[in-house]
Design a protein around this motif. Structure first.
Motif, short mmCIF file in Angstrom:
data_model
loop_
_atom_site.label_atom_id
_atom_site.label_comp_id
_atom_site.label_asym_id
_atom_site.label_seq_id
_atom_site.Cartn_x
_atom_site.Cartn_y
_atom_site.Cartn_z
N THR A 318 0.82 -1.21 0.00
CA THR A 318 0.00 0.00 0.00
C THR A 318 0.85 1.26 0.00
N VAL A 319 1.86 1.27 0.85
CA VAL A 319 2.74 2.44 0.93
C VAL A 319 3.51 2.63 -0.38
N MET A 320 4.05 1.57 -0.91
CA MET A 320 4.87 1.69 -2.13
C MET A 320 4.03 2.14 -3.31
N VAL A 321 2.82 1.61 -3.44
CA VAL A 321 1.97 2.00 -4.56
C VAL A 321 1.57 3.46 -4.47
N GLN A 322 1.19 3.93 -3.28
CA GLN A 322 0.77 5.32 -3.12
C GLN A 322 1.92 6.29 -3.36
N VAL A 323 3.10 5.95 -2.88
CA VAL A 323 4.24 6.84 -3.08
C VAL A 323 4.69 6.83 -4.54
N ALA A 324 4.63 5.69 -5.18
CA ALA A 324 5.17 5.56 -6.53
C ALA A 324 4.23 6.04 -7.61
N PHE A 325 2.93 6.07 -7.34
CA PHE A 325 1.97 6.35 -8.41
C PHE A 325 2.23 7.68 -9.12
N PRO A 326 2.43 8.81 -8.42
CA PRO A 326 2.65 10.07 -9.15
C PRO A 326 3.87 10.04 -10.07
N PHE A 327 4.85 9.19 -9.74
CA PHE A 327 6.07 9.14 -10.55
C PHE A 327 5.94 8.20 -11.75
N THR A 328 4.84 7.46 -11.85
CA THR A 328 4.66 6.52 -12.95
C THR A 328 3.79 7.07 -14.07
N LEU A 329 3.31 8.32 -13.95
CA LEU A 329 2.41 8.86 -14.95
C LEU A 329 3.09 9.02 -16.31
N ALA A 330 4.41 9.16 -16.31
CA ALA A 330 5.12 9.32 -17.58
C ALA A 330 5.25 8.00 -18.33
N HIS A 331 5.04 6.88 -17.64
CA HIS A 331 5.15 5.56 -18.28
C HIS A 331 3.75 4.95 -18.33
N ARG A 332 3.17 4.87 -19.51
CA ARG A 332 1.77 4.47 -19.65
C ARG A 332 1.53 3.05 -19.14
N GLY A 333 2.40 2.12 -19.50
CA GLY A 333 2.17 0.74 -19.10
C GLY A 333 2.24 0.55 -17.60
N LEU A 339 -2.55 1.56 -11.57
CA LEU A 339 -3.93 2.04 -11.49
C LEU A 339 -4.88 0.88 -11.21
N ALA A 340 -4.70 -0.23 -11.89
CA ALA A 340 -5.54 -1.41 -11.64
C ALA A 340 -5.34 -1.92 -10.21
N VAL A 341 -4.10 -1.92 -9.74
CA VAL A 341 -3.83 -2.37 -8.37
C VAL A 341 -4.53 -1.45 -7.36
N MET A 342 -4.48 -0.16 -7.58
CA MET A 342 -5.09 0.77 -6.64
C MET A 342 -6.61 0.68 -6.65
N ILE A 343 -7.20 0.47 -7.81
CA ILE A 343 -8.66 0.30 -7.87
C ILE A 343 -9.08 -0.95 -7.12
N VAL A 344 -8.36 -2.05 -7.31
CA VAL A 344 -8.66 -3.28 -6.57
C VAL A 344 -8.46 -3.05 -5.07
N GLU A 345 -7.43 -2.31 -4.71
CA GLU A 345 -7.18 -2.02 -3.30
C GLU A 345 -8.34 -1.24 -2.68
N HIS A 346 -8.83 -0.23 -3.39
CA HIS A 346 -9.94 0.55 -2.85
C HIS A 346 -11.22 -0.28 -2.74
N LEU A 347 -11.46 -1.13 -3.70
CA LEU A 347 -12.63 -2.01 -3.61
C LEU A 347 -12.50 -2.96 -2.42
N GLY A 348 -11.29 -3.45 -2.18
CA GLY A 348 -11.07 -4.30 -1.01
C GLY A 348 -11.28 -3.55 0.29
#
Length: 406
Positions: A318-333, A339-348
Motif C-alpha cells: 500500500t505504501v509503495m503503490v501510493q508513493v510511486a503512483f505520481p512518478f509513474t504517470l510518464a510511463h503508460r504501461g 492504477l488497476a492495483v489501486m482500484i482493486v485495493e480501494h474495492l477491497g
C-alpha cells in the motif's frame, strides 16, 4: 546577415508537438468523473436519508448557532443556516438529490453541476464534524466538476446536440437552416427557465454567503447567459469561437488540476504512512483489521489478520503503490498496472473495512487516468446493449417533418 533556418525549424517542430489547448481533452475521462461523482453523491444522499435530520437538520447535536460559528471560522459556505425550518431543509436536500440524478444523466449539466455543488457543500458544511476522507474528496471534486465540459459524451446533453445537428443538416438540405437554428434556440424552454429563475436564489446567496462564493456564483450565471446569447444570435461569429476555446482551456486546466489533486492525495497519504512506526514494521493493516468499527465482516477480518505474510505484503505494498503512483504517470504501461492495483485495493477497503463512499470516491478519481481506448471500447460495448432504434417505414418517412422544434 543571413539568419540560420535552424531556429525557426526547431521552433516549428516544438510547436507541432504541443497539444492544442483550445480543444477539449479527455472528454471520456471527464464523463466518467461526472457519472462517478454524481453516483457517489446520490448514494451518499440516499444512504443518509433516514438520518438526515440528525446529521444535518434541526435535530443535529451541532446546533445552528454552533454551526454558524464553525462555518465562519472555516470560511465555508452553506445555505442551510439561512433558516431553521424543516421545509427549507427538505427543499435543499431534495434539490441536491435531484441535481445528482440530473448530473448522472447529463441533463442540463452546466446548471445542474452548480446546483449539485451548492447542495452538497451546504450539507457537508452544515456539520463537517461527521465527515471523513470521502466527504473531503467529494467536496473538492464537485467544485472542479463545475469547471469541466463533462457532458461532451455519454449524456443527454450530447444526445440533444447530436439531434440538433441532424435537424440542421436536414434543414440545410431543404433550404431552411436559419429557421431550424432559430427554432432550436427559441424553444429551449428548460434552459431559459433555469437561467431566468436563478437570480432569485442568487440574491439570497449574496446576502448570506462570503463575497467570494457570491461572486463566483454570479459569474457562472453571467457566463451561462453570454453562452446562450452567443449560440442564439452569433453562432458563426468569432466571439462564439473565442468563448468555445476559453471553455475548452478551462476544462483542460480543470482536468489537470483534478489529476494533480489525486496525485497529491496519494503522495501525502504515502509519505505520512512512511513516518508511522506501524507502517514501518508492516503491522498497520493487522491493527486496522482488529478495530470493531472497521470490521463489518469480523470472520473475514480475523482470517486475514492471522495471515502474517499477507498482512506484511499488503501493508508495504500500500505504501509503495501510493508513493510511486505520481512518478509513474510518464510511463503508460506501468501507470495502468498501478492504477488497476489501486482500484482493486480501494474495492477491497470498501468491503473489508466498511468505508464504501471513501473507496468509491477514490475509484472515481482514479478513473481519470484510465486510457481513452479502454473507455471508448467500454462505451461501444454498452451502446451495443441498447435496443436498436426503430427505422420508420418509407411512407412514414415521407410524412415526417423536416425539422422538430425544441
Amino acid at each position: 546577415m543571413n539568419r540560420s533556418p535552424l531556429l525557426p525549424a526547431l521552433a516549428a517542430r516544438f510547436a507541432g508537438r504541443l497539444p492544442d489547448i483550445t480543444t477539449v481533452r479527455a472528454p471520456y475521462q471527464a464523463a466518467v468523473l461526472r457519472i462517478g461523482l454524481a453516483a457517489v453523491c446520490l448514494a451518499f444522499l440516499l444512504r443518509e436519508w433516514p438520518h438526515r435530520h440528525v446529521l444535518y437538520g434541526n435535530r443535529s447535536p451541532l446546533s445552528s448557532d454552533l454551526a454558524r460559528i464553525l462555518v465562519e471560522e472555516e470560511g465555508s459556505f452553506t445555505v442551510l443556516l439561512w433558516s431553521d425550518g424543516q421545509l427549507w431543509f427538505e427543499t435543499v436536500y431534495t434539490l441536491a438529490t435531484a441535481a445528482a440524478v440530473a448530473v448522472l444523466l447529463g441533463w442540463r449539466t452546466r446548471t445542474m453541476s452548480v446546483l449539485l455543488m451548492v447542495g452538497l457543500l451546504s450539507l457537508e458544511n452544515r456539520n463537517s464534524l461527521v465527515g471523513d476522507g470521502g466527504d473531503n474528496v467529494l467536496r473538492i471534486m464537485v467544485i472542479y466538476l463545475v469547471l469541466t465540459r463533462c457532458a461532451e459524451v455519454w449524456s443527454l446533453d450530447a444526445r440533444r446536440v447530436r439531434r440538433r445537428a441532424r435537424e440542421l443538416e436536414r434543414a440545410a438540405e431543404a433550404g431552411g437552416a436559419e429557421e431550424a437554428r432559430t427554432s432550436w434556440a427559441a424553444f429551449d424552454v428548460p434552459g431559459i427557465t433555469l437561467w431566468a429563475l436563478a437570480p432569485a436564489p442568487l440574491l439570497t446567496v449574496s446576502g448570506h454567503a462570503p463575497w467570494g462564493w457570491a461572486a463566483a456564483l454570479w459569474t457562472l450565471w453571467a457566463v451561462l447567459g453570454v453562452w446562450y446569447a452567443a449560440a442564439r444570435w452569433f453562432p458563426h461569429h468569432e466571439a462564439r469561437a473565442v468563448l468555445d476555446a476559453a471553455a475548452s482551456m478551462l476544462h483542460n486546466a480543470a482536468m489537470v488540476v483534478v489529476a494533480a489533486q489525486v496525485c497529491l492525495i496519494y503522495a501525502t497519504a504515502g509519505w505520512y504512512k512512511i513516518q508511522g512506526s506501524r507502517w514501518q514494521e508492516g503491522s498497520a493493516l493487522y491493527y486496522a483489521l482488529h478495530l470493531d468499527y472497521f470490521a463489518p465482516w469480523p470472520a473475514i477480518s480475523g482470517f486475514l489478520a492471522s495471515q502474517t505474510l499477507l498482512v506484511l505484503a499488503l501493508t508495504y505494498g500500500t505504501v509503495m503503490v501510493q508513493v510511486a503512483f505520481p512518478f509513474t504517470l510518464a510511463h503508460r504501461g506501468l501507470k495502468n498496472v498501478l492504477l488497476a492495483v489501486m482500484i482493486v485495493e480501494h474495492l477491497g477497503i470498501a468491503v473489508l473495512l466498511g468505508i464504501p463512499l471513501l473507496s468509491l470516491s477514490m475509484v472515481v478519481c482514479d478513473a481519470v487516468f484510465l486510457p481513452t481506448g479502454l473507455l471508448v471500447a467500454l462505451g461501444a460495448r454498452c451502446a451495443r446493449l441498447r435496443p436498436p432504434a426503430r427505422v420508420p417505414a418509407p411512407r412514414e418517412a415521407e410524412r415526417a417533418p423536416a425539422t422538430t422544434p425544441g
